[in-house]
Design a protein around this motif. Structure first.
Motif, PDB file in Angstrom:
ATOM      1  N   GLY A 487      -7.100   2.399  -1.383  1.00 11.43           N
ATOM      2  CA  GLY A 487      -6.665   2.441  -2.768  1.00 11.43           C
ATOM      3  C   GLY A 487      -6.845   1.066  -3.397  1.00 11.43           C
ATOM      4  N   ARG A 530      -3.773   0.128   2.046  1.00 14.62           N
ATOM      5  CA  ARG A 530      -3.581   1.541   2.385  1.00 14.62           C
ATOM      6  C   ARG A 530      -4.447   2.413   1.479  1.00 14.62           C
ATOM      7  N   ASP A 531      -4.337   3.738   1.661  1.00 14.94           N
ATOM      8  CA  ASP A 531      -5.249   4.628   0.948  1.00 14.94           C
ATOM      9  C   ASP A 531      -4.740   5.072  -0.415  1.00 14.94           C
ATOM     10  N   ASN A 532      -3.585   4.554  -0.863  1.00 17.09           N
ATOM     11  CA  ASN A 532      -3.056   4.946  -2.173  1.00 17.09           C
ATOM     12  C   ASN A 532      -3.142   3.777  -3.155  1.00 17.09           C
ATOM     13  N   ASP A 533      -3.163   4.088  -4.462  1.00 17.43           N
ATOM     14  CA  ASP A 533      -3.139   3.052  -5.491  1.00 17.43           C
ATOM     15  C   ASP A 533      -1.711   2.530  -5.639  1.00 17.43           C
TER      16      ASP A 533
END
Length: 605
Positions: A487, A530-533
């Motif tokens: 992200g 990580r994979d989130n904004d």
């Protein structure tokens, strides 16, 4: 004067432009003591900076009473439209091949175009003085390439030379005198036929426009080879479209011919020569310029269709208009239409809102060069993520596939194969040793899977790998391909970034900005670990009190931030992000700056 027209074709960085430099010097084009520049044919600023040829350009040399028109062509497939047009003007090609690398993807691309036109090639094995050169292997690979491309027996019986363009010599044997390029000049004179158009000198004038230019004093300029007849300054001509429709009638105000690096005015253009005409206002590339009595247009070579599309829009960020002078959609549209006129490989389409434009082309590099030219001219733009163009065949959705040739150190071959054939849905075609501890990998990978891969490739190979790619064909759609895994860090405030805030954000991921930089709500300032904004505050300073204890304050030392180049930024973003391009800076941002709008857009998807 006797005449020969040739094009020099090769893969990127195999030495075309350097060889042309030596041909100019040894033919006496430069007067004694004249200051010369390296890669004189690369006149464009971006060409000089990147060391690649982008625009096809012509020059002319004289050798023992014979004039040779030489066309220097781009080696990258993204600029293939230039190659396809320019080959219509010549009667032979000099194919340059690096003696160490052998034929590469773009060698295959330009050679296929030349062979399809029936041109007889001369093969020059360049850089044979490199320590890892294997000229005989390279020569055998060239023969195999010609055979695979369906070359005729006459084309397969090609002459070859061994050369070093930088050192300025070419010989028929490896142990030759290594003195000068006279062997190449003489081979061109013997092997390349004189223009067949010379026999049509008594017919009405006709010429196919191949390249478009402009001059502040002469106006619109069209360059091409005279197919028939002769032409004098002041003659009235008409322009016909590819379909034979009349476009305009005009009076020729100037005829220019290539004499060395300069274009000089001449009184008469003769059949077979490459000339530039001035005087027209509407005619463009692929149009026929001819005498009033001619009714049939000359056939124009079809251009391969675009494979990717990018949206060019206005810059609507809070910092819009601070750096550039050209920000209106009308001005952007005019500039893009002008580009489409000159470059037949680019297509422009309006979007429903009218504030953005779909620009379709050959690849990310071609788009990057266009954007870089526009930002240097003072434009401010917002650029979307490149999207692949699909097509329907018998009710099946088809997508473009590219042939990827990778040269990597043996230890990194596993990681490269895993990325290309795994998450990017590619098919491994060939894997073989390339000598000196290297492996050559050939794979067919969907164009979608290669968008944004180059940065990851350099990371996986620690900067030592070389990746080349070229359009291969169409295959049925291969399903979803995973994009960027991480992200991003998004600014939640407008203002100037603070070192203390960025120092605290470093544990969250990699930063794209430094201290004391302008930021705004919705701007992407880094990559999340990580994979989130994650929305963060880069303006948050340290709370001040009137109590201080010695040794309790920590010195703020920021890790150097990542500064993405234009191509890296375009390849990095996702569909809900944009690249903000101004003459001074490149920023990443979310398409919707307001966080509530972003949430609504994600829910609607």
């Amino acid at each position: 004067m006797d005449l020969r027209n040739i094009a020099i074709i090769a893969h990127v960085d195999h030495g075309k432009t350097t060889l042309v430099d030596e041909l100019l010097k040894q033919s006496g084009t430069y007067r004694e003591g004249q200051a010369t520049t390296e890669r004189a044919m690369d006149s464009n600023d971006i060409e000089r900076e990147r060391g690649i040829t982008i625009l096809a350009k012509a020059t002319s040399v004289e050798w023992k009473g014979l004039r040779i028109n030489i066309v220097d062509t781009p080696g990258h497939a993204d600029f293939g439209g230039e190659v396809e047009r320019i080959l219509n003007m010549v009667d032979g090609v000099v194919l340059l091949v690096d003696a160490a690398e052998g034929p590469m993807p773009q060698t295959k691309f330009v050679t296929s175009k030349a062979l399809a036109l029936g041109l007889r090639p001369i093969v020059v094995l360049n850089k044979v003085d490199k320590p890892d050169a294997e000229p005989e292997r390279a020569l055998n690979e060239v023969f195999d390439l010609f055979a695979n491309l369906g070359a005729s027996d006459e084309q397969l019986d090609f002459p070859h030379l061994y050369a070093s363009g930088r050192s300025g010599w070419a010989d028929e044997t490896l142990d030759g005198p290594r003195k000068d390029l006279s062997a190449l000049f003489e081979l061109v004179v013997r092997h390349v036929p004189a223009p067949s158009q010379v026999e049509k000198a008594d017919q009405p004038f006709s010429m196919l426009a191949t390249t478009l230019g402009a001059d502040n004093f002469l106006g619109r300029l069209l360059t091409g080879r005279v197919e028939s007849g002769t032409l004098r300054t002041g003659t009235t001509l008409k322009a016909l479209s590819r379909d034979g429709e009349r476009i305009e009638q005009f009076r020729v105000t100037k005829i220019l011919a290539f004499r060395g690096l300069a274009q000089t005015p001449i009184e008469e253009a003769v059949a077979g020569d490459i000339v530039t005409l001035a005087g027209m206002t509407k005619a463009t590339v692929a149009d026929t310029l001819c005498a009033p009595e001619v009714e049939t247009a000359l056939p124009a070579q079809p251009i391969d269709p675009p494979t990717i599309t990018v949206t060019f829009g206005i810059n609507d960020s809070p910092l819009a208009g601070r750096d550039g002078s050209k920000v209106q959609s009308r001005v952007i549209r005019d500039r893009l239409m002008k580009e489409a006129e000159q470059n037949v490989a680019i297509k422009i389409a309006d979007t429903p809102g009218g504030e953005a434009f779909e620009v379709s082309g050959r690849g990310e590099l071609q788009m990057g060069v266009l954007i870089e030219n526009m930002r240097r001219e003072g434009f401010e733009l917002s650029i979307s993520r490149p999207r692949v163009i699909f097509k329907e065949e018998d009710g099946i959705r088809m997508e473009p596939v590219e042939e990827v040739i990778v040269d990597v150190d043996d230890e990194f071959s596993g990681a490269v194969i895993d990325k290309l054939t795994g998450e990017r849905k590619g098919d491994l075609v060939e894997m073989r040793p390339a000598g000196v501890g290297k492996t050559r990998i050939i794979a067919h990978v969907p164009s979608r899977g290669l968008i944004g891969y180059h940065g990851q490739f350099l990371t996986d190979t620690r900067g030592t790998g070389v990746l080349n790619r070229i359009f291969h064909g169409w295959v049925p759609h291969k399903g979803p391909i995973q994009g960027r895994r991480q992200g991003v860090l998004i600014s939640m405030e407008n203002g100037v970034s603070v070192a203390y805030a960025l120092w605290n954000l470093e544990e969250r991921g990699k930063l794209f900005i430094g201290a004391q930089e302008q930021v705004y709500t919705g701007m992407v300032i880094g990559e999340h670990s990580r994979d989130n904004d994650l929305e963060v505050n880069p303006l948050k300073g340290k709370k001040l009190t009137n109590i201080r204890a010695s040794g309790t304050d920590e010195a703020v030392r920021l890790t150097p931030h990542i500064r993405l180049s234009l191509e890296e930024a375009i390849a990095y973003i996702q569909d809900d992000e944009l690249v903000e391009v101004t003459p001074k800076i490149i920023r990443l941002r979310k398409r919707h700056l307001d966080p509530h709008e972003r949430k609504r857009a994600s829910r609607s998807e």
